[in-house]
Write a protein that holds these residues in place. Sequence first.
Motif, mmCIF file in Angstrom:
data_model
loop_
_atom_site.group_PDB
_atom_site.id
_atom_site.type_symbol
_atom_site.label_atom_id
_atom_site.label_comp_id
_atom_site.label_asym_id
_atom_site.label_seq_id
_atom_site.Cartn_x
_atom_site.Cartn_y
_atom_site.Cartn_z
ATOM 1 N N GLU A 116 0.828 -1.203 0.000
ATOM 2 C CA GLU A 116 0.000 0.000 0.000
ATOM 3 C C GLU A 116 0.863 1.253 0.000
ATOM 4 O OE1 GLU A 116 -3.104 0.136 2.907
ATOM 5 O OE2 GLU A 116 -4.113 -1.617 2.067
ATOM 6 N N SER A 117 1.963 1.222 0.714
ATOM 7 C CA SER A 117 2.863 2.374 0.725
ATOM 8 C C SER A 117 3.353 2.667 -0.688
ATOM 9 C CB SER A 117 4.057 2.098 1.649
ATOM 10 O OG SER A 117 4.933 3.203 1.658
ATOM 11 N N ARG A 118 3.686 1.612 -1.405
ATOM 12 C CA ARG A 118 4.177 1.779 -2.781
ATOM 13 C C ARG A 118 3.078 2.290 -3.710
ATOM 14 N NH1 ARG A 118 5.142 -3.193 -4.030
ATOM 15 N NH2 ARG A 118 3.603 -3.408 -5.652
ATOM 16 N N ILE A 119 1.885 1.674 -3.673
ATOM 17 C CA ILE A 119 0.869 2.068 -4.646
ATOM 18 C C ILE A 119 0.220 3.412 -4.314
ATOM 19 C CG2 ILE A 119 0.374 -0.313 -5.342
ATOM 20 C CD1 ILE A 119 -2.334 -0.016 -3.874
ATOM 21 N N PHE A 120 0.226 3.818 -3.031
ATOM 22 C CA PHE A 120 -0.357 5.102 -2.655
ATOM 23 C C PHE A 120 0.713 6.154 -2.373
ATOM 24 C CE2 PHE A 120 -3.793 2.117 -1.282
ATOM 25 C CZ PHE A 120 -4.727 2.515 -2.220
ATOM 26 N N GLY A 121 1.949 5.849 -2.767
ATOM 27 C CA GLY A 121 3.025 6.833 -2.638
ATOM 28 C C GLY A 121 3.294 7.283 -1.217
ATOM 29 N N GLY A 122 3.084 6.406 -0.243
ATOM 30 C CA GLY A 122 3.359 6.727 1.154
ATOM 31 C C GLY A 122 2.320 7.607 1.825
ATOM 32 N N ALA A 123 1.229 7.920 1.126
ATOM 33 C CA ALA A 123 0.221 8.852 1.656
ATOM 34 C C ALA A 123 -0.416 8.377 2.960
ATOM 35 C CB ALA A 123 -0.871 9.080 0.607
ATOM 36 N N TYR A 124 -0.469 7.070 3.192
ATOM 37 C CA TYR A 124 -1.141 6.546 4.389
ATOM 38 C C TYR A 124 -0.178 5.889 5.370
ATOM 39 C CZ TYR A 124 -5.188 7.298 1.448
ATOM 40 O OH TYR A 124 -6.134 7.868 0.643
ATOM 41 N N ASP A 125 1.107 6.061 5.153
ATOM 42 C CA ASP A 125 2.087 5.374 5.991
ATOM 43 C C ASP A 125 1.930 5.662 7.485
ATOM 44 O OD1 ASP A 125 3.084 4.296 3.687
ATOM 45 O OD2 ASP A 125 5.059 5.249 3.828
ATOM 46 N N HIS A 126 1.514 6.859 7.839
ATOM 47 C CA HIS A 126 1.395 7.223 9.250
ATOM 48 C C HIS A 126 -0.059 7.453 9.663
ATOM 49 C CE1 HIS A 126 5.715 7.420 9.320
ATOM 50 N NE2 HIS A 126 5.679 8.205 8.256
ATOM 51 N N ALA A 127 -0.984 7.048 8.814
ATOM 52 C CA ALA A 127 -2.412 7.253 9.097
ATOM 53 C C ALA A 127 -2.922 6.188 10.058
ATOM 54 C CB ALA A 127 -3.215 7.193 7.798
ATOM 55 N N PRO A 128 -3.891 6.548 10.913
ATOM 56 C CA PRO A 128 -4.533 5.538 11.761
ATOM 57 C C PRO A 128 -5.248 4.509 10.885
ATOM 58 C CG PRO A 128 -5.201 7.765 12.399
ATOM 59 C CD PRO A 128 -4.422 7.886 11.135
ATOM 60 N N ALA A 129 -5.425 3.318 11.392
ATOM 61 C CA ALA A 129 -6.044 2.224 10.621
ATOM 62 C C ALA A 129 -7.388 2.633 10.028
ATOM 63 C CB ALA A 129 -6.212 0.987 11.512
ATOM 64 N N GLU A 130 -8.191 3.371 10.795
ATOM 65 C CA GLU A 130 -9.530 3.757 10.344
ATOM 66 C C GLU A 130 -9.505 4.729 9.172
ATOM 67 O OE1 GLU A 130 -8.493 3.994 13.565
ATOM 68 O OE2 GLU A 130 -9.474 2.167 14.281
ATOM 69 N N GLU A 131 -8.371 5.384 8.929
ATOM 70 C CA GLU A 131 -8.271 6.359 7.844
ATOM 71 C C GLU A 131 -7.556 5.810 6.617
ATOM 72 O OE1 GLU A 131 -6.763 10.095 9.242
ATOM 73 O OE2 GLU A 131 -8.155 10.125 10.926
ATOM 74 N N ARG A 132 -7.139 4.566 6.677
ATOM 75 C CA ARG A 132 -6.460 3.963 5.522
ATOM 76 C C ARG A 132 -7.486 3.647 4.441
ATOM 77 N NH1 ARG A 132 -1.189 2.677 6.418
ATOM 78 N NH2 ARG A 132 -1.228 1.353 4.592
ATOM 79 N N PRO A 133 -7.035 3.451 3.204
ATOM 80 C CA PRO A 133 -7.975 3.164 2.112
ATOM 81 C C PRO A 133 -8.746 1.865 2.342
ATOM 82 C CG PRO A 133 -5.702 3.277 1.303
ATOM 83 C CD PRO A 133 -5.663 3.476 2.772
ATOM 84 N N VAL A 134 -9.975 1.877 1.905
ATOM 85 C CA VAL A 134 -10.835 0.696 1.967
ATOM 86 C C VAL A 134 -11.150 0.322 0.537
ATOM 87 C CG1 VAL A 134 -13.037 -0.219 2.751
ATOM 88 C CG2 VAL A 134 -11.809 1.433 4.167
#
Length: 167
Positions: free
Chosen positions: A65-83
């Motif tokens: 996910e870090s690779r495909i989303f360019g690190g955008a969610y690397d430090h996001a809480p679980a509830e804010e990660r892509p679904v």
Amino acid sequence: MSPCRSKPQVYSGCDDGSRSGRLRTGGRQIMCELAGDGVYLSQFVTGTSNGGRTAHPGGDRWRWESRIFGGAYDHAPAEERPVYGARRLPCRVGWHSGFRLTVEHLRRHPGYRGQEYVALGAEIAVDGLLDPRIIGAAAGTGRYDSQGLKKVRHCVARFGSSLAGEK
């Protein structure tokens, strides 16, 4: 905030005490949450997976996910990660009657997942039948490999027939 990002609400109308459903971290049955909340959650929230449990910082899922989303969610809480994994969210979630498979029918398809999973299915069957409840009960014993049970479940989904209309 979209309906699929809303906070899950407590739903208790599903637990029949059998613990036969897949459980997420915290002990709630995943399908009960889907039916009650109507919210599709990521593996990072549920703590479960249909494959490897790598939805954690540094895990294979996290790195992918870090690779495909360019690190955008690397430090996001679980509830804010892509679904993802469901089409056109918000999505309606409902129950279906499930499938069941006779051991006799399972034995006709050893090439689908392998003879060892036919044997496993025959071992855990109740009165010559397999269904999600039976597979879940086998998983709950801790005596069987979860990946093996998953492959038996694949057989039930592929070759089983609907339980609709049965009493």
